[in-house]
Scaffold this active site. Structure first.
Site, PDB file in Angstrom:
ATOM      1  N   CYS A   1     -22.368 -13.679  18.458  1.00 31.21           N
ATOM      2  CA  CYS A   1     -23.417 -14.326  19.744  1.00 31.21           C
ATOM      3  C   CYS A   1     -24.453 -13.554  19.981  1.00 31.21           C
ATOM      4  O   CYS A   1     -25.080 -11.961  19.670  1.00 31.21           O
ATOM      5  CB  CYS A   1     -22.560 -14.506  21.080  1.00 31.21           C
ATOM      6  SG  CYS A   1     -21.094 -14.624  20.743  1.00 31.21           S
TER       7      CYS A   1
ATOM      8  N   ARG B   1     -27.016 -13.318  12.747  1.00 30.46           N
ATOM      9  CA  ARG B   1     -25.973 -12.762  13.104  1.00 30.46           C
ATOM     10  C   ARG B   1     -24.459 -13.314  12.628  1.00 30.46           C
ATOM     11  O   ARG B   1     -23.589 -13.360  12.956  1.00 30.46           O
ATOM     12  CB  ARG B   1     -25.904 -12.487  14.650  1.00 30.46           C
ATOM     13  CG  ARG B   1     -26.567 -11.859  14.695  1.00 30.46           C
ATOM     14  CD  ARG B   1     -27.503 -11.613  16.486  1.00 30.46           C
ATOM     15  NE  ARG B   1     -26.487 -10.645  17.585  1.00 30.46           N
ATOM     16  CZ  ARG B   1     -26.386  -9.680  17.530  1.00 30.46           C
ATOM     17  NH1 ARG B   1     -27.300  -8.771  17.445  1.00 30.46           N
ATOM     18  NH2 ARG B   1     -25.627  -8.625  17.923  1.00 30.46           N
TER      19      ARG B   1
ATOM     20  N   TRP C   1     -19.837 -16.920  19.316  1.00 29.25           N
ATOM     21  CA  TRP C   1     -19.206 -17.377  18.574  1.00 29.25           C
ATOM     22  C   TRP C   1     -18.267 -17.310  18.782  1.00 29.25           C
ATOM     23  O   TRP C   1     -17.323 -16.608  19.644  1.00 29.25           O
ATOM     24  CB  TRP C   1     -19.772 -16.309  17.902  1.00 29.25           C
ATOM     25  CG  TRP C   1     -19.461 -15.769  16.132  1.00 29.25           C
ATOM     26  CD1 TRP C   1     -19.370 -16.416  15.195  1.00 29.25           C
ATOM     27  CD2 TRP C   1     -18.102 -15.453  15.285  1.00 29.25           C
ATOM     28  NE1 TRP C   1     -18.947 -15.552  13.809  1.00 29.25           N
ATOM     29  CE2 TRP C   1     -17.755 -14.667  13.795  1.00 29.25           C
ATOM     30  CE3 TRP C   1     -16.421 -14.071  16.254  1.00 29.25           C
ATOM     31  CZ2 TRP C   1     -16.519 -14.108  13.688  1.00 29.25           C
ATOM     32  CZ3 TRP C   1     -16.380 -13.206  15.515  1.00 29.25           C
ATOM     33  CH2 TRP C   1     -15.612 -13.469  14.100  1.00 29.25           C
TER      34      TRP C   1
ATOM     35  N   ASN D   1     -22.429 -12.106  25.988  1.00 29.49           N
ATOM     36  CA  ASN D   1     -21.475 -11.799  24.621  1.00 29.49           C
ATOM     37  C   ASN D   1     -20.836 -10.649  25.054  1.00 29.49           C
ATOM     38  O   ASN D   1     -20.484  -9.687  25.653  1.00 29.49           O
ATOM     39  CB  ASN D   1     -22.981 -10.814  24.151  1.00 29.49           C
ATOM     40  CG  ASN D   1     -24.209 -11.523  23.828  1.00 29.49           C
ATOM     41  OD1 ASN D   1     -23.358 -12.684  23.393  1.00 29.49           O
ATOM     42  ND2 ASN D   1     -24.601 -10.818  22.464  1.00 29.49           N
ATOM     43  N   GLY D   2     -19.396 -10.542  24.015  1.00 24.69           N
ATOM     44  CA  GLY D   2     -18.255  -9.772  25.104  1.00 24.69           C
ATOM     45  C   GLY D   2     -17.438 -10.420  25.097  1.00 24.69           C
ATOM     46  O   GLY D   2     -17.018 -12.033  24.388  1.00 24.69           O
TER      47      GLY D   2
ATOM     48  N   GLU E   1     -16.105  -0.984  -2.920  1.00 20.46           N
ATOM     49  CA  GLU E   1     -16.707  -1.991  -2.588  1.00 20.46           C
ATOM     50  C   GLU E   1     -17.574  -3.356  -2.644  1.00 20.46           C
ATOM     51  O   GLU E   1     -17.589  -4.600  -2.604  1.00 20.46           O
ATOM     52  CB  GLU E   1     -18.737  -0.579  -2.093  1.00 20.46           C
ATOM     53  CG  GLU E   1     -19.833  -1.620  -1.271  1.00 20.46           C
ATOM     54  CD  GLU E   1     -19.297  -2.178  -0.249  1.00 20.46           C
ATOM     55  OE1 GLU E   1     -18.794  -2.189   0.735  1.00 20.46           O
ATOM     56  OE2 GLU E   1     -20.589  -3.026  -0.049  1.00 20.46           O
TER      57      GLU E   1
ATOM     58  N   LYS F   1     -17.854  -6.995  -1.546  1.00 16.15           N
ATOM     59  CA  LYS F   1     -19.014  -7.608  -1.429  1.00 16.15           C
ATOM     60  C   LYS F   1     -18.513  -9.276  -2.579  1.00 16.15           C
ATOM     61  O   LYS F   1     -18.973 -10.137  -1.912  1.00 16.15           O
ATOM     62  CB  LYS F   1     -20.189  -7.375  -3.065  1.00 16.15           C
ATOM     63  CG  LYS F   1     -21.014  -6.047  -2.395  1.00 16.15           C
ATOM     64  CD  LYS F   1     -21.630  -6.358  -1.007  1.00 16.15           C
ATOM     65  CE  LYS F   1     -20.670  -6.604   0.159  1.00 16.15           C
ATOM     66  NZ  LYS F   1     -21.232  -5.411   1.735  1.00 16.15           N
TER      67      LYS F   1
ATOM     68  N   GLU G   1     -16.691 -11.588   0.307  1.00 13.96           N
ATOM     69  CA  GLU G   1     -17.299 -11.693   1.849  1.00 13.96           C
ATOM     70  C   GLU G   1     -18.139 -12.845   1.155  1.00 13.96           C
ATOM     71  O   GLU G   1     -18.150 -13.872   2.078  1.00 13.96           O
ATOM     72  CB  GLU G   1     -17.674 -11.043   2.182  1.00 13.96           C
ATOM     73  CG  GLU G   1     -18.977  -9.822   2.028  1.00 13.96           C
ATOM     74  CD  GLU G   1     -19.260  -8.596   3.224  1.00 13.96           C
ATOM     75  OE1 GLU G   1     -19.026  -8.837   4.503  1.00 13.96           O
ATOM     76  OE2 GLU G   1     -20.100  -8.070   2.103  1.00 13.96           O
TER      77      GLU G   1
ATOM     78  N   HIS H   1       1.574   1.889 -11.816  1.00 18.09           N
ATOM     79  CA  HIS H   1       2.315   2.130 -10.756  1.00 18.09           C
ATOM     80  C   HIS H   1       2.683   0.750 -10.020  1.00 18.09           C
ATOM     81  O   HIS H   1       3.219   0.876  -8.309  1.00 18.09           O
ATOM     82  CB  HIS H   1       2.017   2.990  -9.583  1.00 18.09           C
ATOM     83  CG  HIS H   1       2.108   4.031 -10.227  1.00 18.09           C
ATOM     84  ND1 HIS H   1       2.957   4.856 -10.542  1.00 18.09           N
ATOM     85  CD2 HIS H   1       0.960   5.582 -10.423  1.00 18.09           C
ATOM     86  CE1 HIS H   1       2.754   5.932 -10.660  1.00 18.09           C
ATOM     87  NE2 HIS H   1       1.083   6.470 -11.130  1.00 18.09           N
TER      88      HIS H   1
ATOM     89  N   LYS I   1     -22.626 -10.542  11.722  1.00 16.06           N
ATOM     90  CA  LYS I   1     -23.206  -9.670  10.962  1.00 16.06           C
ATOM     91  C   LYS I   1     -23.235  -8.221  11.964  1.00 16.06           C
ATOM     92  O   LYS I   1     -23.025  -6.909  11.426  1.00 16.06           O
ATOM     93  CB  LYS I   1     -25.042  -9.324  10.513  1.00 16.06           C
ATOM     94  CG  LYS I   1     -26.198  -8.253  10.706  1.00 16.06           C
ATOM     95  CD  LYS I   1     -25.696  -7.601   9.385  1.00 16.06           C
ATOM     96  CE  LYS I   1     -26.300  -6.886   8.131  1.00 16.06           C
ATOM     97  NZ  LYS I   1     -25.951  -6.345   7.207  1.00 16.06           N
TER      98      LYS I   1
HETATM   99  O1  M6R Z   1     -23.357  -2.588  11.253  1.00 14.75           O
HETATM  100  P1  M6R Z   1     -22.034  -1.846  10.539  1.00 14.75           P
HETATM  101  O2  M6R Z   1     -22.499  -0.955   9.267  1.00 14.75           O
HETATM  102  O3  M6R Z   1     -20.933  -1.149  12.054  1.00 14.75           O
HETATM  103  O4  M6R Z   1     -20.472  -2.775  10.655  1.00 14.75           O
HETATM  104  C1  M6R Z   1     -19.574  -2.751   9.784  1.00 14.75           C
HETATM  105  C2  M6R Z   1     -19.047  -3.468   9.447  1.00 14.75           C
HETATM  106  O5  M6R Z   1     -18.852  -5.101  10.148  1.00 14.75           O
HETATM  107  C3  M6R Z   1     -20.124  -4.530   7.691  1.00 14.75           C
HETATM  108  O6  M6R Z   1     -20.614  -3.033   7.308  1.00 14.75           O
HETATM  109  C4  M6R Z   1     -19.196  -5.218   6.908  1.00 14.75           C
HETATM  110  O7  M6R Z   1     -18.393  -4.964   6.507  1.00 14.75           O
HETATM  111  C5  M6R Z   1     -20.583  -6.544   6.678  1.00 14.75           C
HETATM  112  N1  M6R Z   1     -19.786  -7.425   6.377  1.00 14.75           N
HETATM  113  C6  M6R Z   1     -20.075  -5.923   5.021  1.00 14.75           C
HETATM  114  O8  M6R Z   1     -20.861  -6.050   4.163  1.00 14.75           O
END
Ligand code: M6R
Length: 609
Positions: A2, A27, A79, A105-106, A486, A490, A493, A509, A604
């Site tokens: 949000c 966001r 959101w 928000n929250g 990582e 990527k 997602e 294993h 985000k």
């Molecule tokens: O703002 P932050 O680095 O704390 O966010 C952590 C994760 O939510 C963030 O890295 C998320 O995994 C991303 N979508 C990765 O691309």
């Protein structure tokens, strides 16, 4: 997640708020809304005018009537948490008399209980949201001022909030409050802004005040004041945001992800700038608040982060062990609090976060501080909650990252860890020669990143070839394993292709059972002491007819394709090896027609648990 934006001043508020909402679109959200009013003569109540829409901000904009003038307003992108995305559940929410408007928000944890009590008292709810309880609590509060009404309502509420409140009877002000969800005030010339993210403010002002948890503020057109939820005045010193409004533009790229991948050479240059001390082959990190004696006393380092930041922390832990010889490991911050961790006074804790607002990380930091631990922050957003909560730390200087999928912040965070490891190493046992070797390697990074990115066409071609896969395996060993994790995150997602990451040593294993022609493997194969072992793992995959895309320093015979990356120092190689795989994920997603900057179901900045 949000977003909130608000304004009080002399300008026509609706276009300002809609533009602010657009700046928060990155966001992630599913509906949006706006409420406005105009100043009236003292003592005369105003009228609140509201429009809400499920969907994008442009759909909200299309619903805003021609005559929708006002000089005060609050707006929101939602959101969904409590209740599906719909016009009714979109914020703002109003009370039955159309006097109180709230954006939030929250999450209000005790919303159901409060809703039951209010319903029993005859209140009719118009939405399924947790937020609506706040509106009714404020509307029913007996206090004389809006500030006291909000305070009275918040006393009943458990959970997290960043809120902005308007009241028709007090239409010379907006009252805001923060507990666990960011609220930033923007100070203009005879006008005030509020937002949950500086992205919505920087086009108008770069003078900001970030509220702390438990803090509230009253905004009027020509001044503001801050105070605690208990009512005592607090000191708010405005700071200047360094990021320009243009850094939020697409800059000729089709997506923010592409732009941010291509900003990495400059971003790395920025995190190194002014920090290297050639005389002592070390680096200076001004904000650590950890003198040499204290640094020598650290027995262990525990790094906490989520998602990509957690992976950056894993590489950071390896760098610290290699360069500073301090035992170090990384753990998901989201799990840490819940296992009642042993908090050791000789352990230095490091919280990693791009946004500096991730609730899981912030809560872990607060738990650690409560237990007396020393916590450093490795954070991108200056003045964010984690940066302020930590005892010291370093900023990663990646510049604003808009795409939900983190790329340049990952790279800069790992470089920031390399600086921290070098700094600690040179205080302890790292030789001048090794310090110089690492510094030289760091200095080569920007050029090597540009070299990798120049190979985009070939990576795009490979991505098109692998985009048909339903599932992919990512493998690496020791330094290569977090890179594999990582890269797999990527890909999943942004393209929604299922991806698994394993240490190459673990294949036999279990996961080897998955290998077949339809399950390609991406192998991270640096030229280091594990090269032959990585080759052996590729042999095992080839023997099961698996296809392999290697990321390596030289062409790998066992692989079907190799992306060759420039060699740096062994310890710094992980920084470069992930970069082609960001482009690989990007082009795979593009070939599949995905919404690159806003992948489904993701936000985000995850400011709720
Ligand atoms: O703002 P932050 O680095 O704390 O966010 C952590 C994760 O939510 C963030 O890295 C998320 O995994 C991303 N979508 C990765 O691309």
């Amino acid at each position: 997640m949000c977003g909130i934006v608000g304004y009080i001043g002399k300008r026509d508020v609706a276009p300002l708020l809609l533009e602010g909402l657009q700046r928060l679109e990155y966001r992630g959200y599913d509906s949006a809304g706006i409420v406005i009013t105009s100043r009236t003569a003292a003592g005369k109540p105003g009228t609140l005018k509201m429009v809400k829409a499920k969907g994008r901000v442009r759909e909200l904009e299309a619903k805003v009537p021609k005559r929708f003038a006002g000089t005060t307003g609050i707006a929101h992108t939602r959101w969904a948490t409590h209740g599906a995305p719909s016009d009714e559940n979109a914020h703002p929410h109003l009370d039955a008399d159309n006097k109180v408007a709230v954006v939030h928000n929250g999450i209000i944890d005790n919303a159901s209980e409060l809703r039951a009590k209010l319903t029993a008292d005859g209140i009719v709810f118009l939405s399924d949201t947790d937020t609506e309880v706040l509106v009714h609590l404020i509307a029913r509060a007996q206090a004389d001022t809006l500030e006291e009404k909000v305070r009275e309502a918040l006393r009943h509420v458990e959970g997290t909030y960043g809120i902005a409140v308007m009241h028709a009877d007090f239409n010379d002000r907006i009252v805001v409050a923060r507990n666990g969800s960011p609220v930033v005030l923007g100070i203009g010339e005879k006008e005030m802004f509020v937002a949950s993210d500086v992205a919505a403010l920087v086009a108008h002002t770069r003078q900001v005040v970030t509220l702390d948890d438990g803090e509230m503020a009253t905004l009027k057109a020509d001044d503001f004041r801050t105070y605690t939820t208990e009512g005592s005045t607090t000191t708010a010193t405005p700071t200047t945001v360094e990021w320009e409004a243009e850094s939020y533009d697409m800059g000729g790229h089709d997506t923010y992800m592409h732009k941010e991948i291509f900003e990495q050479a400059d971003a790395v240059d920025r995190v190194l700038r002014g920090r290297i001390d050639d005389r002592f082959s070390t680096v200076h990190l001004g904000g650590l608040n950890l003198d040499a004696r204290e640094a020598r006393g650290v027995r262990r380092i525990k790094i906490l982060g989520c998602g990509t930041s957690y992976h950056a922390g894993q590489i950071g832990a390896q760098l610290i062990e290699e360069l500073a010889r301090i035992p170090a490991d990384a753990e998901p911050a989201s799990e840490f609090r819940y296992r009642n961790p042993v908090v050791d006074p000789d352990t230095l804790y490091v919280a990693v976060s791009q946004s500096g607002e991730t609730y899981d990380v912030l809560a872990a930091v607060q738990e650690l501080k409560r237990k007396g631990a020393r916590v450093l922050g490795v954070v991108n957003v200056v003045g964010s909650a984690i940066a302020r909560e930590a005892d010291g730390g370093t900023y990663v200087h990646a510049g604003p990252e808009v795409c939900v999928v983190s790329t340049k912040c990952f790279t800069n965070t790992v470089v920031a860890f390399a600086l921290l490891a070098l700094h600690l190493g040179r205080i302890r046992d790292l030789s001048v020669a090794d310090g110089k070797r690492i510094i030289d390697g760091l200095r080569r990074l920007p050029e090597q990143i540009s070299e990798i990115l120049a190979g985009e066409d070939e990576i795009k071609r490979l991505a098109a070839e692998y985009a048909e896969a339903k599932s992919m395996m990512f493998i690496g060993r020791v330094r290569g394993y977090p890179v594999a994790r990582e890269a797999s995150l990527k890909l999943k997602e942004v393209s929604y292709i299922h991806a698994e990451a394993y240490p190459a040593s673990e294949l036999k294993h279990g996961p080897l059972a998955l290998i077949e022609p339809a399950m390609p493997t991406v192998a991270i194969v640096p030229d280091d002491d594990l090269l032959e072992k990585n080759r052996a793992a590729m042999e095992e995959i080839k023997a099961r007819s698996g296809r392999i895309l290697a990321v390596a320093h030289q062409v790998q015979e066992k692989a079907d394709h190799t992306i060759v990356v420039p060699k740096n120092e062994n310890e710094l190689d992980p920084i470069l090896m992930g970069i082609p795989l960001q482009l690989f994920a990007y082009h795979t997603a593009l070939a599949m027609g995905r919404d690159i900057d806003k992948p489904r179901n993701l936000a985000k900045s995850v400011t709720v648990e």
